[in-house]
Write a protein that holds these residues in place. Structure first.
Motif, PDB file in Angstrom:
ATOM      1  N   THR A 267       0.846  -1.192   0.000  1.00 29.49           N
ATOM      2  CA  THR A 267       0.000   0.000   0.000  1.00 29.49           C
ATOM      3  C   THR A 267       0.878   1.236   0.000  1.00 29.49           C
ATOM      4  O   THR A 267       2.050   1.183   0.395  1.00 29.49           O
ATOM      5  N   MET A 268       0.311   2.357  -0.430  1.00 30.56           N
ATOM      6  CA  MET A 268       1.045   3.618  -0.402  1.00 30.56           C
ATOM      7  C   MET A 268       0.076   4.742  -0.072  1.00 30.56           C
ATOM      8  O   MET A 268      -1.123   4.667  -0.353  1.00 30.56           O
ATOM      9  N   SER A 269       0.598   5.796   0.558  1.00 26.66           N
ATOM     10  CA  SER A 269      -0.213   6.946   0.935  1.00 26.66           C
ATOM     11  C   SER A 269       0.612   8.213   0.775  1.00 26.66           C
ATOM     12  O   SER A 269       1.616   8.413   1.478  1.00 26.66           O
ATOM     13  N   LEU A 270       0.206   9.070  -0.158  1.00 33.61           N
ATOM     14  CA  LEU A 270       0.908  10.328  -0.431  1.00 33.61           C
ATOM     15  C   LEU A 270       0.473  11.381   0.579  1.00 33.61           C
ATOM     16  O   LEU A 270      -0.713  11.555   0.848  1.00 33.61           O
ATOM     17  N   SER A 271       1.428  12.086   1.162  1.00 38.01           N
ATOM     18  CA  SER A 271       1.102  13.137   2.135  1.00 38.01           C
ATOM     19  C   SER A 271       0.377  14.291   1.440  1.00 38.01           C
ATOM     20  O   SER A 271       0.574  14.530   0.244  1.00 38.01           O
ATOM     21  N   PRO A 272      -0.473  15.034   2.161  1.00 37.51           N
ATOM     22  CA  PRO A 272      -1.217  16.143   1.551  1.00 37.51           C
ATOM     23  C   PRO A 272      -0.347  17.193   0.874  1.00 37.51           C
ATOM     24  O   PRO A 272      -0.764  17.812  -0.104  1.00 37.51           O
ATOM     25  N   ASP A 273       0.891  17.405   1.385  1.00 35.51           N
ATOM     26  CA  ASP A 273       1.772  18.379   0.744  1.00 35.51           C
ATOM     27  C   ASP A 273       2.583  17.768  -0.404  1.00 35.51           C
ATOM     28  O   ASP A 273       3.429  18.432  -0.989  1.00 35.51           O
ATOM     29  N   SER A 274       2.302  16.486  -0.709  1.00 33.88           N
ATOM     30  CA  SER A 274       2.932  15.773  -1.837  1.00 33.88           C
ATOM     31  C   SER A 274       4.448  15.689  -1.726  1.00 33.88           C
ATOM     32  O   SER A 274       5.152  15.634  -2.731  1.00 33.88           O
ATOM     33  N   GLN A 275       4.979  15.648  -0.495  1.00 32.32           N
ATOM     34  CA  GLN A 275       6.418  15.579  -0.297  1.00 32.32           C
ATOM     35  C   GLN A 275       6.894  14.200   0.164  1.00 32.32           C
ATOM     36  O   GLN A 275       8.056  13.861   0.002  1.00 32.32           O
ATOM     37  N   ARG A 276       5.998  13.402   0.752  1.00 33.47           N
ATOM     38  CA  ARG A 276       6.380  12.093   1.280  1.00 33.47           C
ATOM     39  C   ARG A 276       5.345  11.041   0.884  1.00 33.47           C
ATOM     40  O   ARG A 276       4.168  11.355   0.700  1.00 33.47           O
ATOM     41  N   ILE A 277       5.815   9.793   0.801  1.00 27.87           N
ATOM     42  CA  ILE A 277       4.921   8.667   0.526  1.00 27.87           C
ATOM     43  C   ILE A 277       5.149   7.612   1.602  1.00 27.87           C
ATOM     44  O   ILE A 277       6.273   7.130   1.784  1.00 27.87           O
ATOM     45  N   ALA A 278       4.084   7.273   2.336  1.00 27.62           N
ATOM     46  CA  ALA A 278       4.156   6.177   3.297  1.00 27.62           C
ATOM     47  C   ALA A 278       3.892   4.881   2.545  1.00 27.62           C
ATOM     48  O   ALA A 278       2.878   4.744   1.868  1.00 27.62           O
ATOM     49  N   VAL A 279       4.817   3.935   2.648  1.00 31.15           N
ATOM     50  CA  VAL A 279       4.746   2.692   1.882  1.00 31.15           C
ATOM     51  C   VAL A 279       4.815   1.500   2.821  1.00 31.15           C
ATOM     52  O   VAL A 279       5.744   1.392   3.634  1.00 31.15           O
ATOM     53  N   SER A 280       3.837   0.599   2.737  1.00 32.36           N
ATOM     54  CA  SER A 280       3.937  -0.672   3.445  1.00 32.36           C
ATOM     55  C   SER A 280       4.375  -1.723   2.440  1.00 32.36           C
ATOM     56  O   SER A 280       3.873  -1.779   1.314  1.00 32.36           O
ATOM     57  N   THR A 281       5.343  -2.534   2.838  1.00 31.00           N
ATOM     58  CA  THR A 281       5.926  -3.515   1.932  1.00 31.00           C
ATOM     59  C   THR A 281       5.138  -4.810   1.939  1.00 31.00           C
ATOM     60  O   THR A 281       4.490  -5.164   2.929  1.00 31.00           O
ATOM     61  N   ALA A 282       5.196  -5.536   0.823  1.00 28.36           N
ATOM     62  CA  ALA A 282       4.559  -6.843   0.732  1.00 28.36           C
ATOM     63  C   ALA A 282       5.436  -7.871   1.424  1.00 28.36           C
ATOM     64  O   ALA A 282       6.663  -7.750   1.453  1.00 28.36           O
ATOM     65  N   ARG A 283       4.816  -8.897   1.987  1.00 30.53           N
ATOM     66  CA  ARG A 283       5.566  -9.970   2.647  1.00 30.53           C
ATOM     67  C   ARG A 283       6.019 -10.970   1.582  1.00 30.53           C
ATOM     68  O   ARG A 283       5.283 -11.863   1.182  1.00 30.53           O
ATOM     69  N   SER A 284       7.220 -10.770   1.094  1.00 30.05           N
ATOM     70  CA  SER A 284       7.729 -11.617   0.017  1.00 30.05           C
ATOM     71  C   SER A 284       9.234 -11.752   0.142  1.00 30.05           C
ATOM     72  O   SER A 284       9.874 -11.065   0.947  1.00 30.05           O
ATOM     73  N   GLY A 285       9.804 -12.639  -0.667  1.00 29.13           N
ATOM     74  CA  GLY A 285      11.254 -12.816  -0.683  1.00 29.13           C
ATOM     75  C   GLY A 285      11.834 -13.256   0.644  1.00 29.13           C
ATOM     76  O   GLY A 285      12.937 -12.845   1.015  1.00 29.13           O
ATOM     77  N   GLY A 286      11.080 -14.081   1.394  1.00 30.44           N
ATOM     78  CA  GLY A 286      11.578 -14.554   2.677  1.00 30.44           C
ATOM     79  C   GLY A 286      11.338 -13.602   3.822  1.00 30.44           C
ATOM     80  O   GLY A 286      11.655 -13.900   4.978  1.00 30.44           O
ATOM     81  N   GLN A 287      10.788 -12.434   3.550  1.00 35.37           N
ATOM     82  CA  GLN A 287      10.508 -11.465   4.600  1.00 35.37           C
ATOM     83  C   GLN A 287       9.266 -11.902   5.370  1.00 35.37           C
ATOM     84  O   GLN A 287       8.203 -12.093   4.810  1.00 35.37           O
ATOM     85  N   GLU A 288       9.394 -12.028   6.694  1.00 35.93           N
ATOM     86  CA  GLU A 288       8.318 -12.585   7.494  1.00 35.93           C
ATOM     87  C   GLU A 288       7.277 -11.562   7.899  1.00 35.93           C
ATOM     88  O   GLU A 288       6.157 -11.924   8.264  1.00 35.93           O
ATOM     89  N   ASP A 289       7.613 -10.285   7.875  1.00 37.94           N
ATOM     90  CA  ASP A 289       6.650  -9.276   8.295  1.00 37.94           C
ATOM     91  C   ASP A 289       6.543  -8.160   7.255  1.00 37.94           C
ATOM     92  O   ASP A 289       7.367  -8.025   6.364  1.00 37.94           O
ATOM     93  N   SER A 290       5.471  -7.399   7.384  1.00 38.15           N
ATOM     94  CA  SER A 290       5.287  -6.227   6.528  1.00 38.15           C
ATOM     95  C   SER A 290       5.940  -5.039   7.225  1.00 38.15           C
ATOM     96  O   SER A 290       5.936  -4.959   8.458  1.00 38.15           O
ATOM     97  N   ARG A 291       6.466  -4.115   6.433  1.00 40.73           N
ATOM     98  CA  ARG A 291       7.174  -2.976   7.008  1.00 40.73           C
ATOM     99  C   ARG A 291       6.643  -1.666   6.449  1.00 40.73           C
ATOM    100  O   ARG A 291       6.205  -1.615   5.308  1.00 40.73           O
ATOM    101  N   LEU A 292       6.705  -0.630   7.271  1.00 40.93           N
ATOM    102  CA  LEU A 292       6.243   0.697   6.869  1.00 40.93           C
ATOM    103  C   LEU A 292       7.442   1.624   6.761  1.00 40.93           C
ATOM    104  O   LEU A 292       8.212   1.795   7.711  1.00 40.93           O
ATOM    105  N   LEU A 293       7.604   2.199   5.570  1.00 37.75           N
ATOM    106  CA  LEU A 293       8.732   3.086   5.280  1.00 37.75           C
ATOM    107  C   LEU A 293       8.220   4.410   4.737  1.00 37.75           C
ATOM    108  O   LEU A 293       7.106   4.495   4.203  1.00 37.75           O
ATOM    109  N   ILE A 294       9.044   5.441   4.846  1.00 37.38           N
ATOM    110  CA  ILE A 294       8.728   6.750   4.290  1.00 37.38           C
ATOM    111  C   ILE A 294       9.679   7.019   3.119  1.00 37.38           C
ATOM    112  O   ILE A 294      10.900   6.961   3.278  1.00 37.38           O
ATOM    113  N   TYR A 295       9.109   7.295   1.955  1.00 40.02           N
ATOM    114  CA  TYR A 295       9.879   7.621   0.755  1.00 40.02           C
ATOM    115  C   TYR A 295       9.667   9.091   0.395  1.00 40.02           C
ATOM    116  O   TYR A 295       8.623   9.680   0.709  1.00 40.02           O
ATOM    117  N   ASP A 296      10.653   9.672  -0.280  1.00 40.78           N
ATOM    118  CA  ASP A 296      10.392  10.952  -0.929  1.00 40.78           C
ATOM    119  C   ASP A 296       9.797  10.652  -2.304  1.00 40.78           C
ATOM    120  O   ASP A 296       9.691   9.488  -2.710  1.00 40.78           O
TER     121      ASP A 296
END
Length: 391
Positions: A267-296
């Motif tokens: 999933t992804m969520s663009l901030s109202p000021d369009s400067q950041r994107i909150a991204v949750s990662t898919a559980r794949s490639g041996g990754q056991e949990d989902s992670r939340l990261l902030i992208y520009d």
């Protein structure tokens, strides 16, 4: 004898200094303790006093350092109700669910739904007149432009057909937009145009750039890896989406070939000021949990991950983009569970102390001082908690 007195005096001075320093740390909040050396004017030799005597100066700051993060002032509770929309910072439209008939072994329970205007400051609740006849089947959704001057309005006659309009908020003038759409996927590209991914019964359908005067222009996208838009956002002249392979991409109305920003995006969520994107990662490639990261917006990760768990959802930016609320569920009770707030200024992630999981989207009031959280409840069906943050 003199030597013994000197040693005793030196020990007393060291203990006194340590005691004062300790007292400053414990009691003098907002103060800075400084130890400095000054010239010795007592005539004592430097070999005896270490080249000077030591003084402790407590310097009081004019203001304590500003703390970032969150602090909760109070929590309101609304039983059997969910938030439909905020009308102001303290008024909101709610829907109350009532059980008309309890479930039996052969029949499901029957419910009724009623809407109210609720004031958090006074506790006043006013009934909203229900729609009747043909109007009852209509669903109206509006999306305000970033500068608040225009609104894109969709009136859904049924789940497959909508009438689209652009409204001038100052004059009330409306322009109907001649576009057939099956989806409500879209967003404001800037203050002057709205992007609508119209959808189709067969494929992803057309993407339209709709101007505030009601005119429209088709946007081309050359990407064979997207059949429908499940994650879609617009802002600051760019369009963001995820393709069938969980890759986040961006493009512009004049650039039909997209740019790859990130892989394994759930999933992804663009901030109202369009400067950041909150991204949750898919559980794949041996990754056991989902992670939340902030992208520009260029696809670069900003700092470390801010959340992880079995399920990350309901990301919701505050209107001023300073905070991100999100929900985490982890089967391991020692992991992250409940509602968390990420503060973009300090970089801190703070739990709200509420371990439940929301069943409706998290909802900020217009100023970002209140957050609505709706959860399941065995006795009351659902309960909405509205958290007031200290200003």
């Amino acid at each position: 004898m003199n030597k013994g007195k000197y040693i005793a005096g030196l020990i007393a001075m060291i203990l006194l200094s340590a005691g004062i320093l300790f007292g400053c740390n414990a009691e003098e909040k907002g103060s800075i303790a400084q130890v400095r050396s000054t010239p010795d004017t007592t005539g004592q030799s430097s070999s005896e006093a270490g080249g000077g005597k030591r003084e402790l100066t407590v310097v009081k700051e004019s203001k304590p350092p500003a703390e970032q993060g969150i602090a909760v002032e109070r929590i309101h509770q609304m039983n059997s109700a969910n938030i439909e929309k905020w009308l102001s910072d303290h008024e909101l439209e709610i829907q109350v669910t009532t059980v008309e008939k309890q479930a039996t072994a052969t029949k499901e329970a029957q419910y009724s739904y009623h809407r109210f205007r609720f004031d958090l400051e006074t506790g006043e609740r006013l009934s909203i007149k229900e729609q009747t006849g043909a109007d009852q089947r209509e669903v109206i959704k509006s999306f305000l432009s970033p500068d608040g001057k225009y609104s894109f309005i969709q009136t859904w006659k049924d789940k497959y057909k909508a009438v689209n309009e652009i409204k001038n908020m100052a004059t009330g003038e409306r322009h109907e937009v001649a576009v057939d759409n099956y989806m409500e996927v879209g967003g404001w590209l800037n203050n002057d145009s709205y992007v609508l991914a119209a959808g189709s019964m067969k494929d992803r359908g057309e993407i339209w750039n709709i101007s505030v005067d009601g005119t429209r222009k088709k946007i081309e996208l050359q990407d064979p890896d997207v059949e429908s838009f499940t994650e879609f956002a617009t802002g600051n002249g760019k369009i963001y989406y995820t393709d069938a392979n969980s890759r986040m991409k961006s493009f512009t109305p004049t650039q039909s070939r997209p740019t790859l920003l990130a892989n394994d995006v759930s999933t992804m969520s663009l901030s109202p000021d369009s400067q950041r994107i909150a991204v949750s990662t898919a559980r794949s490639g041996g990754q056991e949990d989902s992670r939340l990261l902030i992208y520009d917006t260029g696809g670069h990760v900003q700092g470390l991950l801010i959340g992880k768990g079995d399920l990350l959802s309901h990301q919701s930016w505050s209107p001023d983009s300073s905070r991100l609320a999100f929900a985490v569920y982890t089967e391991d009770k020692g992991g992250m569970n409940g509602i968390y707030i990420f503060d973009t200024v300090s970089g801190k992630v703070s739990p709200l102390g509420l371990s439940y999981y929301p069943v409706y989207p998290l909802s900020w009031n217009p100023s970002g001082t209140r957050l609505g959280i709706t959860v399941d409840d065995k006795e009351k069906l659902i309960v909405t908690h509205i958290v007031d943050f200290k200003k």
